[in-house]
Design a protein around this motif. Structure first.
Motif, mmCIF file in Angstrom:
data_model
loop_
_atom_site.group_PDB
_atom_site.id
_atom_site.type_symbol
_atom_site.label_atom_id
_atom_site.label_comp_id
_atom_site.label_asym_id
_atom_site.label_seq_id
_atom_site.Cartn_x
_atom_site.Cartn_y
_atom_site.Cartn_z
ATOM 1 N N GLN A 47 3.266 -0.362 -5.001
ATOM 2 C CA GLN A 47 3.316 -1.906 -4.849
ATOM 3 C C GLN A 47 2.916 -2.396 -6.101
ATOM 4 O OE1 GLN A 47 3.310 -3.287 -1.512
ATOM 5 N NE2 GLN A 47 4.075 -1.481 -1.128
ATOM 6 N N VAL A 60 -0.648 1.370 -7.916
ATOM 7 C CA VAL A 60 -1.094 1.158 -6.691
ATOM 8 C C VAL A 60 -0.081 1.789 -5.594
ATOM 9 C CG1 VAL A 60 -1.954 -0.294 -4.879
ATOM 10 C CG2 VAL A 60 -2.799 -0.717 -7.121
ATOM 11 N N VAL A 62 0.850 2.541 -1.448
ATOM 12 C CA VAL A 62 0.489 2.115 0.012
ATOM 13 C C VAL A 62 1.262 2.860 0.963
ATOM 14 C CG1 VAL A 62 0.263 0.261 1.692
ATOM 15 C CG2 VAL A 62 -0.315 0.092 -0.986
ATOM 16 N N GLY A 67 -1.314 2.031 6.652
ATOM 17 C CA GLY A 67 -2.355 1.216 5.652
ATOM 18 C C GLY A 67 -3.114 1.856 4.606
ATOM 19 N N GLU A 68 -2.947 3.303 4.539
ATOM 20 C CA GLU A 68 -3.665 3.884 3.446
ATOM 21 C C GLU A 68 -3.131 3.574 2.248
ATOM 22 O OE1 GLU A 68 -4.746 7.911 4.134
ATOM 23 O OE2 GLU A 68 -5.712 7.372 5.782
ATOM 24 N N TRP A 69 -4.069 3.308 1.178
ATOM 25 C CA TRP A 69 -3.647 3.102 -0.153
ATOM 26 C C TRP A 69 -4.399 4.313 -1.192
ATOM 27 C CZ3 TRP A 69 -7.855 2.287 -3.293
ATOM 28 C CH2 TRP A 69 -9.071 1.945 -2.704
ATOM 29 N N TRP A 89 -4.943 -1.311 4.065
ATOM 30 C CA TRP A 89 -4.416 -2.133 2.930
ATOM 31 C C TRP A 89 -4.069 -3.477 3.428
ATOM 32 C CZ3 TRP A 89 -4.386 -2.195 -2.178
ATOM 33 C CH2 TRP A 89 -3.770 -3.088 -3.106
ATOM 34 N N GLU A 90 -4.267 -4.700 2.804
ATOM 35 C CA GLU A 90 -3.785 -5.765 3.058
ATOM 36 C C GLU A 90 -3.204 -6.391 1.878
ATOM 37 O OE1 GLU A 90 -5.947 -8.540 5.330
ATOM 38 O OE2 GLU A 90 -6.952 -6.824 6.390
#
Length: 97
Positions: A47, A60, A62, A67-69, A89-90
């Protein structure tokens, strides 16, 4: 939590020499193997990235499916380490908070 355990087990399976290492060393591997594990095994997507210093790049990653980062630190010597990981993660929106 189960996905974190899966990540640690995956690293141990893909790099058997790491299985004998201390738990704190398990999150480091050859950069090419780390990239393969992140993309092919976990389905993660990079990301963002940035230089920490002339010898170190931070990325980073993701996993869009859950949604795990992960924050991966890449060194100029060809080693990469997962230095942080989490859940939910958002992606941030551009502009003022």
């Amino acid at each position: 939590m189960i996905n974190r355990l899966f990540l640690v087990l995956t690293i141990c399976v893909t790099a058997p020499t790491l299985a004998r290492a201390k738990m704190s060393d398990v999150s480091c591997d050859d950069s090419a193997r780390m990239l393969s594990m992140l993309t092919e095994v976990l389905g993660a997507e990079r990301q963002g990235m940035g230089l920490r210093d002339p010898e170190t790049m931070l990325e980073v990653w993701v996993s869009p499916r859950d949604g795990e980062w992960m924050i991966v630190q890449n060194y100029a010597n060809g080693t990469s380490c997962i230095v942080a990981m989490g859940e939910n993660w958002e992606a941030g929106l551009a502009g003022p908070a």
